[in-house]
Design an enzyme around this catalytic site. Sequence first.
Site, PDB file in Angstrom:
ATOM      1  N   PRO A   1       0.795  -1.239   0.000  1.00 31.59           N
ATOM      2  CA  PRO A   1       0.000   0.000   0.000  1.00 31.59           C
ATOM      3  C   PRO A   1       0.823   1.283   0.000  1.00 31.59           C
ATOM      4  CG  PRO A   1       0.097  -0.871   2.203  1.00 31.59           C
ATOM      5  CD  PRO A   1       0.820  -1.871   1.340  1.00 31.59           C
TER       6      PRO A   1
ATOM      7  N   LYS B   1       6.621   1.749   2.304  1.00 31.86           N
ATOM      8  CA  LYS B   1       8.059   1.859   2.072  1.00 31.86           C
ATOM      9  C   LYS B   1       8.360   2.934   1.026  1.00 31.86           C
ATOM     10  CE  LYS B   1       9.101  -2.956   3.340  1.00 31.86           C
ATOM     11  NZ  LYS B   1       7.704  -3.421   3.522  1.00 31.86           N
TER      12      LYS B   1
ATOM     13  N   ASP C   1       2.672  -1.242  -8.948  1.00 28.36           N
ATOM     14  CA  ASP C   1       1.913  -2.362  -8.411  1.00 28.36           C
ATOM     15  C   ASP C   1       1.060  -2.954  -9.518  1.00 28.36           C
ATOM     16  OD1 ASP C   1       1.444  -3.515  -5.492  1.00 28.36           O
ATOM     17  OD2 ASP C   1      -0.432  -3.722  -6.618  1.00 28.36           O
TER      18      ASP C   1
ATOM     19  N   CYS D   1       8.483 -10.459   3.703  1.00 27.77           N
ATOM     20  CA  CYS D   1       7.981 -10.566   5.075  1.00 27.77           C
ATOM     21  C   CYS D   1       7.779 -12.043   5.392  1.00 27.77           C
ATOM     22  CB  CYS D   1       6.701  -9.762   5.272  1.00 27.77           C
ATOM     23  SG  CYS D   1       5.379 -10.139   4.111  1.00 27.77           S
TER      24      CYS D   1
END
Length: 416
Positions: free
Chosen positions: A244, A247, A263, A361
């Site tokens: 979203p 970063k 994206d 992640c």
Amino acid sequence: MDAARAVAAVTAGETLDDAFARMSDGLSDNGAAVRDLAYQCLRAHAGIDRRLAVLVPKPLREADRQALLRVALCRLEARPDGAHTTVSQAVDAARALGGDRFGGLMNAVLRNAQRRHAELEAAVAADEAARLQHPAWWLDRLRADHPDDWAGIAAQGNSHPPMALRVNRRRSTVDAAAAALAAAGIGAQAHGTTGLLLDKPCPVSRLPGFAEGVLSVQDLGAQGAAALLDVAAGQRVLDACAAPGGKACHLLEAADVDLLALDHSEARAQRIADNFARLGLPGRIAVGDAARPDDWWDGRPFDRILADVPCSASGVVRRHPDAKWLRRPKDIAQFASQQRAILDALWRVLAPGGKLLYATCSVFRAENQDQVAAFAARHPDCRRLTLSGAPDLSLLPTAEHDGFYYALLQKAADAA
């Protein structure tokens, strides 16, 4: 009932975020409590199902009814002091969903759960997956990848996540933001030059300066990316899987760079645009597949690339407990294949001498150390840069931050 609808959607293959987005207009007034119960039930899914297997050996064919049993039993286990209210409300919900017969079953299941509590606890204790609240294959992979830390990683995956903030240093400082929070009765501890860890989570509507772009919600581990990428004014920077936008925003707050946030989804790209607008940042946005640069690249190489690639989310599973039940063992290899394609494609658009920060992640080696080692072996013009004296940075989840992996790669200055 709404929490059960969300849980049923997950067991049918939908993510919890998508389920709540679809349900948002029809949620009851206590939406926060509904979300909390659904998350709690999914975190405890394995233990709840092990108890249900004792109480109702044959699962119900109707997914919505099975989900309501799960949610009711979860609430009963979490709030034993409110058992009377839980049973009463659950029976009413069951009758509304499936008539008196299902209402009677719900009453019997919950009453039996109270009477047979010791037996149910013994059943959970004897089943490792139920006791540790993770699928068996997930635990096996954790054990193989982190032989000294696997149990702690699993425990963190069942905990409530911390809430951390990033201070927009174009608009404030950590000290000033911390003082404003304190004045609003919100306790927080400073971490580094931009981070604040709240003593306990709170709605963003309570955060002084959030609407004005002073603060953003971002995990402390995720905040490491901007510093590791080492951006400087004037550089062309690509955030290749940006939504979203946390970063990307941090990179723009850190330096006057020419940043493109990419994206694959238009809806997700809009979330980046919303964050840029709230924070007053000038980044550009494109919709496209990071693995297919010919569709969006203008031919000018980038000095810095952040490749925060799609992954299993095994390092942030406490925020996305549905991942434990949606993922399958074969998915890890599929993610690794997708990551490989993205890395190889992005290497083409990186300038000679430029740096690429690979980020996930995940806590699984197949997506992290193994992926980077294989990439470096395929690309002779790749040099692995050290991070704090180590070849990479593996952040395992703790009470302060989620699990992340970072590796910094530099392209040879004389690369073609």
